[in-house]
Scaffold this motif. Structure first.
Motif, PDB file in Angstrom:
ATOM      1  N   PRO A   4      40.380  49.367  42.122  1.00 34.30           N
ATOM      2  CA  PRO A   4      39.384  48.304  42.002  1.00 34.30           C
ATOM      3  C   PRO A   4      37.976  48.801  41.708  1.00 34.30           C
ATOM      4  CG  PRO A   4      39.865  48.714  44.291  1.00 34.30           C
ATOM      5  CD  PRO A   4      40.787  49.585  43.487  1.00 34.30           C
ATOM      6  N   GLU A   5      37.764  50.080  41.642  1.00 38.32           N
ATOM      7  CA  GLU A   5      36.463  50.695  41.379  1.00 38.32           C
ATOM      8  C   GLU A   5      35.365  50.106  42.249  1.00 38.32           C
ATOM      9  OE1 GLU A   5      35.884  52.356  37.235  1.00 38.32           O
ATOM     10  OE2 GLU A   5      37.058  50.530  36.874  1.00 38.32           O
ATOM     11  N   GLY A   6      34.651  49.090  41.773  1.00 35.92           N
ATOM     12  CA  GLY A   6      33.468  48.605  42.470  1.00 35.92           C
ATOM     13  C   GLY A   6      33.706  47.584  43.559  1.00 35.92           C
ATOM     14  N   LEU A  11      36.611  43.981  51.256  1.00 44.75           N
ATOM     15  CA  LEU A  11      37.474  43.080  50.495  1.00 44.75           C
ATOM     16  C   LEU A  11      38.854  43.705  50.315  1.00 44.75           C
ATOM     17  CD1 LEU A  11      37.905  40.481  48.915  1.00 44.75           C
ATOM     18  CD2 LEU A  11      36.966  41.625  46.920  1.00 44.75           C
ATOM     19  N   LEU A  12      38.880  44.982  50.033  1.00 49.11           N
ATOM     20  CA  LEU A  12      40.151  45.674  49.853  1.00 49.11           C
ATOM     21  C   LEU A  12      40.968  45.636  51.139  1.00 49.11           C
ATOM     22  CD1 LEU A  12      41.881  47.343  47.913  1.00 49.11           C
ATOM     23  CD2 LEU A  12      40.705  49.365  48.742  1.00 49.11           C
ATOM     24  N   GLN A  13      40.326  45.809  52.267  1.00 52.82           N
ATOM     25  CA  GLN A  13      41.025  45.820  53.553  1.00 52.82           C
ATOM     26  C   GLN A  13      41.573  44.456  53.937  1.00 52.82           C
ATOM     27  OE1 GLN A  13      38.148  47.512  56.193  1.00 52.82           O
ATOM     28  NE2 GLN A  13      38.284  49.529  55.265  1.00 52.82           N
ATOM     29  N   PHE A  29      41.416  48.999  35.564  1.00 49.94           N
ATOM     30  CA  PHE A  29      41.879  47.813  34.856  1.00 49.94           C
ATOM     31  C   PHE A  29      41.790  47.980  33.346  1.00 49.94           C
ATOM     32  CE2 PHE A  29      41.648  43.612  33.006  1.00 49.94           C
ATOM     33  CZ  PHE A  29      42.767  43.027  33.573  1.00 49.94           C
ATOM     34  N   TYR A  30      40.678  48.524  32.856  1.00 53.58           N
ATOM     35  CA  TYR A  30      40.518  48.665  31.408  1.00 53.58           C
ATOM     36  C   TYR A  30      41.612  49.539  30.795  1.00 53.58           C
ATOM     37  CZ  TYR A  30      38.458  53.313  32.121  1.00 53.58           C
ATOM     38  OH  TYR A  30      38.255  54.624  32.461  1.00 53.58           O
ATOM     39  N   GLU A  31      42.227  50.401  31.603  1.00 50.04           N
ATOM     40  CA  GLU A  31      43.290  51.269  31.102  1.00 50.04           C
ATOM     41  C   GLU A  31      44.617  50.521  30.903  1.00 50.04           C
ATOM     42  OE1 GLU A  31      42.272  55.612  32.876  1.00 50.04           O
ATOM     43  OE2 GLU A  31      42.766  54.095  34.378  1.00 50.04           O
ATOM     44  N   ILE A  32      44.789  49.413  31.597  1.00 51.20           N
ATOM     45  CA  ILE A  32      46.057  48.679  31.507  1.00 51.20           C
ATOM     46  C   ILE A  32      45.884  47.255  30.965  1.00 51.20           C
ATOM     47  CG2 ILE A  32      47.151  50.022  33.339  1.00 51.20           C
ATOM     48  CD1 ILE A  32      46.604  47.610  35.208  1.00 51.20           C
ATOM     49  N   GLU A  60      37.989  40.359  35.453  1.00 52.87           N
ATOM     50  CA  GLU A  60      38.134  41.696  34.872  1.00 52.87           C
ATOM     51  C   GLU A  60      38.146  41.618  33.347  1.00 52.87           C
ATOM     52  OE1 GLU A  60      38.097  44.796  36.119  1.00 52.87           O
ATOM     53  OE2 GLU A  60      37.661  43.952  38.079  1.00 52.87           O
ATOM     54  N   TYR A  61      38.875  40.647  32.795  1.00 50.86           N
ATOM     55  CA  TYR A  61      38.882  40.486  31.339  1.00 50.86           C
ATOM     56  C   TYR A  61      37.507  40.075  30.831  1.00 50.86           C
ATOM     57  CZ  TYR A  61      43.793  41.336  30.562  1.00 50.86           C
ATOM     58  OH  TYR A  61      45.015  41.949  30.467  1.00 50.86           O
ATOM     59  N   LYS A  62      36.825  39.237  31.566  1.00 51.51           N
ATOM     60  CA  LYS A  62      35.478  38.811  31.176  1.00 51.51           C
ATOM     61  C   LYS A  62      34.541  40.021  31.109  1.00 51.51           C
ATOM     62  CE  LYS A  62      31.983  35.384  32.272  1.00 51.51           C
ATOM     63  NZ  LYS A  62      31.589  34.304  33.194  1.00 51.51           N
TER      64      LYS A  62
END
Length: 85
Positions: A4-6, A11-13, A29-32, A60-62
């Motif tokens: 999730p990088e940033g 939030l992750l927890q 995300f940009y890699e996939i 993410e797409y935005k």
């Protein structure tokens, strides 16, 4: 899994069972992103809380300059029933 990088560790927890260690070596995300479009084009996005999940994917797409519209949302009644047990 996607790194999730940033995204805040808090939030992750809040995602059940996901730890920083599980995502630290996952692809960004940009890699996939292209592969996700190839796999989902013309298909229905099904998730327990589809609106929540889709909001992250769409954002993410935005951030990559795309307006994601080809994924349609639905919540599976069987998934909702399963989540209550």
């Amino acid at each position: 899994m996607v790194n999730p990088e940033g995204i805040s560790p808090i939030l992750l927890q809040t995602s059940p069972g996901i730890t920083n260690e599980m995502v630290e070596n996952a692809p960004r995300f940009y890699e996939i992103a292209k592969k996700i479009i190839e796999l989902t084009e013309g298909r229905t996005f099904v998730a327990h809380n589809a609106r929540f999940d889709y909001s992250f994917i769409r954002q993410e797409y935005k951030s990559l300059g795309f307006n994601l519209k080809e994924v349609y949302l639905t919540q599976s009644p069987s998934a909702e029933a399963y989540s209550r047990t």
